[in-house]
Design a protein around this motif. Structure first.
Motif, PDB file in Angstrom:
ATOM      1  N   THR A 366       0.833  -1.198   0.000  1.00 12.81           N
ATOM      2  CA  THR A 366       0.000   0.000   0.000  1.00 12.81           C
ATOM      3  C   THR A 366       0.868   1.248   0.000  1.00 12.81           C
ATOM      4  OG1 THR A 366      -1.719  -1.186   1.223  1.00 12.81           O
ATOM      5  CG2 THR A 366      -1.850   1.220   1.193  1.00 12.81           C
ATOM      6  N   LEU A 367       1.920   1.249   0.818  1.00 12.01           N
ATOM      7  CA  LEU A 367       2.816   2.401   0.876  1.00 12.01           C
ATOM      8  C   LEU A 367       3.506   2.643  -0.469  1.00 12.01           C
ATOM      9  CD1 LEU A 367       4.417   1.837   4.393  1.00 12.01           C
ATOM     10  CD2 LEU A 367       2.767   3.607   3.746  1.00 12.01           C
ATOM     11  N   ALA A 368       3.859   1.569  -1.157  1.00  9.92           N
ATOM     12  CA  ALA A 368       4.471   1.720  -2.485  1.00  9.92           C
ATOM     13  C   ALA A 368       3.485   2.365  -3.459  1.00  9.92           C
ATOM     14  CB  ALA A 368       4.926   0.361  -3.006  1.00  9.92           C
ATOM     15  N   SER A 372       3.829   5.967  -5.388  1.00 12.55           N
ATOM     16  CA  SER A 372       3.661   6.030  -6.845  1.00 12.55           C
ATOM     17  C   SER A 372       2.598   7.055  -7.224  1.00 12.55           C
ATOM     18  CB  SER A 372       3.272   4.645  -7.372  1.00 12.55           C
ATOM     19  OG  SER A 372       3.035   4.683  -8.764  1.00 12.55           O
ATOM     20  N   TRP A 373       1.511   7.085  -6.475  1.00 20.96           N
ATOM     21  CA  TRP A 373       0.456   8.073  -6.749  1.00 20.96           C
ATOM     22  C   TRP A 373       1.010   9.488  -6.561  1.00 20.96           C
ATOM     23  CZ3 TRP A 373      -4.347   8.460  -8.694  1.00 20.96           C
ATOM     24  CH2 TRP A 373      -5.020   9.662  -8.498  1.00 20.96           C
ATOM     25  N   ALA A 380       5.522  15.248  -3.419  1.00 21.34           N
ATOM     26  CA  ALA A 380       6.736  14.586  -2.956  1.00 21.34           C
ATOM     27  C   ALA A 380       6.392  13.204  -2.430  1.00 21.34           C
ATOM     28  CB  ALA A 380       7.396  15.418  -1.853  1.00 21.34           C
ATOM     29  N   ALA A 381       7.190  12.214  -2.763  1.00 23.41           N
ATOM     30  CA  ALA A 381       6.929  10.845  -2.334  1.00 23.41           C
ATOM     31  C   ALA A 381       7.286  10.682  -0.862  1.00 23.41           C
ATOM     32  CB  ALA A 381       7.724   9.869  -3.182  1.00 23.41           C
ATOM     33  N   LYS A 382       6.342  10.150  -0.096  1.00 28.92           N
ATOM     34  CA  LYS A 382       6.586   9.915   1.324  1.00 28.92           C
ATOM     35  C   LYS A 382       5.629   8.834   1.817  1.00 28.92           C
ATOM     36  CE  LYS A 382       5.772  14.225   2.150  1.00 28.92           C
ATOM     37  NZ  LYS A 382       5.559  15.538   2.824  1.00 28.92           N
ATOM     38  N   ASP A 383       5.956   8.236   2.959  1.00 28.85           N
ATOM     39  CA  ASP A 383       5.098   7.187   3.528  1.00 28.85           C
ATOM     40  C   ASP A 383       3.994   7.818   4.372  1.00 28.85           C
ATOM     41  OD1 ASP A 383       6.606   5.284   2.306  1.00 28.85           O
ATOM     42  OD2 ASP A 383       7.797   4.767   4.074  1.00 28.85           O
ATOM     43  N   ARG A 384       3.299   8.740   3.775  1.00 30.15           N
ATOM     44  CA  ARG A 384       2.212   9.442   4.464  1.00 30.15           C
ATOM     45  C   ARG A 384       1.243   9.974   3.423  1.00 30.15           C
ATOM     46  NH1 ARG A 384       1.487  14.883   6.586  1.00 30.15           N
ATOM     47  NH2 ARG A 384       0.294  14.831   8.546  1.00 30.15           N
ATOM     48  N   PHE A 385      -0.021   9.639   3.583  1.00 27.75           N
ATOM     49  CA  PHE A 385      -1.032  10.120   2.635  1.00 27.75           C
ATOM     50  C   PHE A 385      -1.744  11.301   3.286  1.00 27.75           C
ATOM     51  CE2 PHE A 385      -4.729   9.811  -0.248  1.00 27.75           C
ATOM     52  CZ  PHE A 385      -4.053   9.633  -1.444  1.00 27.75           C
TER      53      PHE A 385
END
Length: 469
Positions: A366-368, A372-373, A380-385
């Protein structure tokens, strides 16, 4: 509606010219055959377009305007994008119209407006009440006959009403309008104290409605609240069965209040779903740099604006009053709401950005997909939506112009995006662009320095997609 439309059946005749095969000269049979073949193709195209046209105005709650001349296409496009209006009154028939020539009103114009989402209100302004002082307008114009006849049923007035219904249907059909649409008769204000004037007008309108029903169309009547509309409502209550009532009424009551209420009509009359109110008379409005002189209306017709039910990923909830930022649990950081994680996984899956299980687990897969989204949509890509990411996800997709009265899946997307943008919005996600949605759009537009219109146009869609909050 003091300013209105074109010669007897000019719209119908114009349509007949468009649809009829050209007359061939006997000495040129081959050319005639070519022209006939070409005309046959044009006729087939016209018929196909008619079949595709929706019944109008249909189920709708929202704003509309009417104007003497049907506006040029570029003006309609600009007003669709910037104005609050989604319905437009057009004068299609009647000898008493002020605008007898309608250069823009063609079958193609009608089809294009309906395809773009406009609700059309086709109006006929023919014979007026016998005591109306401003009519007849032209030398070839007539008034409603006030002769009661031997049986007191105003036979001549009824004949006139039936004939106007025939003319209106012919004009609407020539313009490609779908059978079952509402046709409106414009009866300007008159003196209700004049018995023969009032009763002959009622007889005329009764026959108008009867004939429209026979032909498969819906009957609407526009008139002043204190004359024609009051007379209809009084007859409805005090003399049931004496006259056939129209299916819908269009109340001219210039009180400046955008609703369908007036003291001239009892609360139970033509409710629910049978009223329009013209709440402001002729004035100029400018939207998108285009100025038009209009009357302003509010519509509550049919079931009102309605949206079909929807289901996501077999029943996963995707609508919330607020959307939280989602992140993995670490140390003191609690795990994200599994329900909202499911919503995220579901929406990403629907957009082709996630292939895992919709299980509410903010796992590596899911984090990947989140990263990607984000990178694919300018974040900016991060492990936080984030809330901005939620806005972007909800707004991704088609970008139709939406405003008060719009309904469907696209409205739901906007409602969810607004809830993601602000915890104060708390829009109920119904799929109907109602007053609360309109207020939320305006509040958001003001906050992010967009033109405050209540219209979700391309500029607003772009800001939602960018997560501007």
């Amino acid at each position: 509606m003091r300013r209105r439309t074109s010669a007897v059946l000019s719209a119908a005749l114009a349509g007949a010219v468009l649809l009829g095969a050209p007359t061939a000269r006997a000495e040129e049979p081959s050319a005639a055959t070519q022209r006939t073949d070409q005309s046959s193709g044009q006729v087939a195209g016209q018929v196909a377009a008619r079949k595709a046209n929706v019944v109008t105005p249909g189920d709708f709650t929202g704003y509309g305007f009417d104007q003497c001349l049907a506006p040029e296409q570029w003006k309609m496009n600009r007003w669709l994008k910037h104005s609050p209006f989604l319905a437009v009154g057009i004068y299609i028939a009647g000898d008493s119209r002020a605008c007898r020539s309608q250069p823009n009103l063609t079958p193609a114009w009608v089809t294009k407006q309906l395809a773009k989402g406009w609700r059309l209100l086709p109006i006929t302004l023919g014979p007026q009440a016998s005591c109306q002082p401003r009519f007849p307008r032209y030398d070839d114009d007539v008034k409603i006959s006030a002769k009661p006849g031997d049986n007191g049923r105003y036979f001549q007035a009824r004949q006139q009403g039936s004939a106007e219904a025939d003319s209106s249907v012919a004009a609407a059909t020539a313009l490609g309008m779908a059978k079952g649409s509402t046709l409106w008769y414009d009866l300007e204000g008159y003196d209700n104290a004049n018995t023969h004037c009032r009763e002959s007008a009622l007889a005329f309108l009764s026959a108008w409605t009867d004939r429209l029903h026979e032909l498969g169309w819906v009957s609407g009547v526009y008139s002043s609240a204190g004359s024609g509309i009051k007379a209809l409502d009084d007859a409805r209550v005090n003399r049931p069965g004496a006259y056939t009532m129209p299916d819908a009424i269009w109340i001219a009551r210039w009180d400046g209040v955008a609703n369908t209420s007036t003291s001239y009509v009892r609360d139970d009359g033509w409710r629910p779903g049978g009223r329009v109110k013209q709440y402001r008379g002729g004035h100029d409005e400018t939207w998108g740099g285009v100025r038009i002189n209009i009357d302003s209306n509010f519509l509550e017709l049919g079931r009102g604006s309605v949206a079909p039910a929807e289901k996501h990923c077999g029943g996963v909830r995707v609508s919330y009053p607020t959307y939280a930022a989602l992140r993995p649990a670490t140390g003191s950081q609690k795990a994200s709401d599994p329900g909202q994680v499911k919503a995220l996984q579901c929406l990403l899956k629907e957009k082709g950005g996630y292939a895992g299980a919709v299980d509410g687990s903010l796992n590596a897969r899911t984090l990947a997909s989140i990263r990607s989204w984000q990178t694919g949509h300018g974040f900016a890509a991060k492990d936080r939506f984030t809330k901005a990411n939620w806005m972007s996800l909800h707004a991704a997709g088609s970008t139709p112009v939406l405003k008060r009265g719009s309904a469907g899946a696209d409205v739901r997307r906007v409602q969810r995006a607004l809830n993601a943008a602000s915890p104060q919005a708390k829009v109920v996600v119904t799929g109907v662009f109602d007053a609360r949605t309109d207020a939320a759009v305006r509040a958001w537009q003001k906050k992010v320095d967009l033109t405050v219109s209540g219209v979700v146009n391309p500029e607003s869609w772009a800001a939602l997609r960018s997560g501007v909050r």
